[in-house]
Design an enzyme around this catalytic site. Structure first.
Site, PDB file in Angstrom:
ATOM      1  N   TRP A  36      -4.412  -1.479   7.525  1.00 49.81           N
ATOM      2  CA  TRP A  36      -3.646  -0.846   6.466  1.00 49.81           C
ATOM      3  C   TRP A  36      -3.898  -1.556   5.151  1.00 49.81           C
ATOM      4  O   TRP A  36      -3.785  -2.760   5.050  1.00 49.81           O
ATOM      5  CB  TRP A  36      -2.155  -0.879   6.799  1.00 49.81           C
ATOM      6  CG  TRP A  36      -1.393   0.125   6.016  1.00 49.81           C
ATOM      7  CD1 TRP A  36      -0.770  -0.077   4.830  1.00 49.81           C
ATOM      8  CD2 TRP A  36      -1.197   1.501   6.346  1.00 49.81           C
ATOM      9  NE1 TRP A  36      -0.192   1.095   4.391  1.00 49.81           N
ATOM     10  CE2 TRP A  36      -0.434   2.064   5.305  1.00 49.81           C
ATOM     11  CE3 TRP A  36      -1.587   2.294   7.414  1.00 49.81           C
ATOM     12  CZ2 TRP A  36      -0.057   3.406   5.311  1.00 49.81           C
ATOM     13  CZ3 TRP A  36      -1.205   3.629   7.417  1.00 49.81           C
ATOM     14  CH2 TRP A  36      -0.448   4.176   6.375  1.00 49.81           C
ATOM     15  N   GLU A 124       6.209   3.818  11.218  1.00 54.26           N
ATOM     16  CA  GLU A 124       7.141   4.937  11.045  1.00 54.26           C
ATOM     17  C   GLU A 124       6.453   6.290  11.169  1.00 54.26           C
ATOM     18  O   GLU A 124       7.013   7.238  11.740  1.00 54.26           O
ATOM     19  CB  GLU A 124       7.881   4.820   9.695  1.00 54.26           C
ATOM     20  CG  GLU A 124       7.195   5.367   8.457  1.00 54.26           C
ATOM     21  CD  GLU A 124       6.044   4.518   7.948  1.00 54.26           C
ATOM     22  OE1 GLU A 124       5.450   4.895   6.914  1.00 54.26           O
ATOM     23  OE2 GLU A 124       5.719   3.478   8.560  1.00 54.26           O
ATOM     24  N   HIS A 145       6.607  -5.424   5.749  1.00 56.36           N
ATOM     25  CA  HIS A 145       7.670  -5.365   4.755  1.00 56.36           C
ATOM     26  C   HIS A 145       8.511  -6.646   4.721  1.00 56.36           C
ATOM     27  O   HIS A 145       8.049  -7.652   4.214  1.00 56.36           O
ATOM     28  CB  HIS A 145       8.507  -4.101   4.968  1.00 56.36           C
ATOM     29  CG  HIS A 145       7.783  -2.856   4.598  1.00 56.36           C
ATOM     30  ND1 HIS A 145       7.054  -2.123   5.507  1.00 56.36           N
ATOM     31  CD2 HIS A 145       7.617  -2.236   3.402  1.00 56.36           C
ATOM     32  CE1 HIS A 145       6.478  -1.093   4.886  1.00 56.36           C
ATOM     33  NE2 HIS A 145       6.807  -1.141   3.612  1.00 56.36           N
ATOM     34  N   ASP A 154       9.377   1.898   2.496  1.00 59.94           N
ATOM     35  CA  ASP A 154       8.372   2.946   2.694  1.00 59.94           C
ATOM     36  C   ASP A 154       8.790   3.950   3.760  1.00 59.94           C
ATOM     37  O   ASP A 154       7.986   4.327   4.613  1.00 59.94           O
ATOM     38  CB  ASP A 154       7.030   2.327   3.116  1.00 59.94           C
ATOM     39  CG  ASP A 154       6.162   1.967   1.926  1.00 59.94           C
ATOM     40  OD1 ASP A 154       6.366   2.559   0.856  1.00 59.94           O
ATOM     41  OD2 ASP A 154       5.293   1.108   2.066  1.00 59.94           O
ATOM     42  N   GLU A 244      11.821  -1.051  -3.359  1.00 58.86           N
ATOM     43  CA  GLU A 244      10.672  -1.862  -2.954  1.00 58.86           C
ATOM     44  C   GLU A 244       9.887  -2.330  -4.179  1.00 58.86           C
ATOM     45  O   GLU A 244       9.483  -3.495  -4.264  1.00 58.86           O
ATOM     46  CB  GLU A 244       9.780  -1.048  -2.020  1.00 58.86           C
ATOM     47  CG  GLU A 244       8.603  -1.801  -1.461  1.00 58.86           C
ATOM     48  CD  GLU A 244       7.792  -0.948  -0.509  1.00 58.86           C
ATOM     49  OE1 GLU A 244       6.713  -0.488  -0.914  1.00 58.86           O
ATOM     50  OE2 GLU A 244       8.251  -0.711   0.617  1.00 58.86           O
TER      51      GLU A 244
END
Length: 262
Positions: A36, A124, A145, A154, A244
């Site tokens: 990612w 997620e 996170h 997110d 965030e």
């Protein structure tokens, strides 16, 4: 409306193949497990929008490559933002973050996830499929996170309290808890646990069985089953991404003693 030919070769981190109306979407990085980063973050919203606009898709299967669904795990890579991001960059990520999950939930056909291994980052979105199958090697963690010094905005703040329950979801996000395949099954995150070499075959078995049903039955069942999630995302997703972004700027100021915004 799009055809598969229009987007099949469009993406660096995604491969597509379709048989009998069943679209397999395989995530990867250079042929190995998906890592990612900001590039994958930019690709997925567009890819989900393209899938949603292709009316020849009747069932969608999401899966990964190699030993992991997505990574890296916590501690093995620095944050996205090694220096203070600009407001322009944060705005781009904010837009992509909203589009990623909203475009996923706009796919109007049943979705099956075949988790081929650990989902360390952004677990997620595979968990939002209608059916989630896990290999016995699966582990689920939000390593990108809170334990990586980013607020879990997110969509994490929506999905995990929704799927695990409010208290378990908050514990999961704030502690970096790792859930293995058996725990994920017991907690309802996944529906079946299979050997790693069987999980994708099982996804195709379920998809072929569902594909025997009338097209509008497939589409309208999906619409019914995700509408409450779409409403929750619409209400809270942008707020979470905003928090965030502010936390990223605050961490920069605390680390450097310099103002993030002049």
């Amino acid at each position: 409306m799009l055809t598969l030919d229009q987007y099949a070769g469009k993406y660096e981190f995604i491969r597509f193949e379709r048989r009998d109306g069943i679209l397999q979407v395989t995530f990867h990085t250079e042929g190995n497990s998906m890592r990612w980063n900001l590039k994958t973050h930019a690709e997925l919203p567009s890819a989900f929008a393209d899938i949603a606009q292709d009316r020849d898709n009747r069932i969608v299967i999401l899966t990964g490559t190699g030993s992991e669904f997505s990574g890296p795990p916590a501690g093995s890579q620095s944050q996205f933002w090694e220096t203070c991001p600009t407001i322009k960059h944060l705005d781009k990520v904010h837009w992509e973050g909203r589009a990623l999950l909203m475009n996923l939930l706009s796919i109007e056909v049943p979705m099956i996830t075949a988790l081929n291994g650990p989902a360390w980052r952004h677990a997620e979105f595979p968990l939002l499929s209608d059916i989630v199958l896990a290999s016995d090697t699966t582990k689920i963690q939000d390593s990108g996170h809170f334990i990586n010094n980013m607020a879990p905005g997110d969509g994490m703040h929506v999905v995990f309290p929704m799927l695990l329950g409010m208290n378990r979801g908050r514990y999961f996000l704030l502690t970096g808890q790792v859930l293995d395949a058996r725990q994920s099954l017991e907690l309802g995150l996944v529906s079946e646990v299979l050997p790693q070499d069987k999980v994708l075959d099982r996804a195709w078995e379920l998809a072929r069985d569902m594909a025997k049903r009338p097209t509008l039955l497939l589409r309208y069942s999906r619409l019914l089953l995700v509408e409450h999630m779409r409403k929750r995302m619409q209400e809270l997703l942008g707020y979470g991404l905003g928090m965030e972004s502010l936390a990223i700027l605050g961490a920069y100021e605390e680390r450097t003693g310099k103002p993030a915004v002049q």
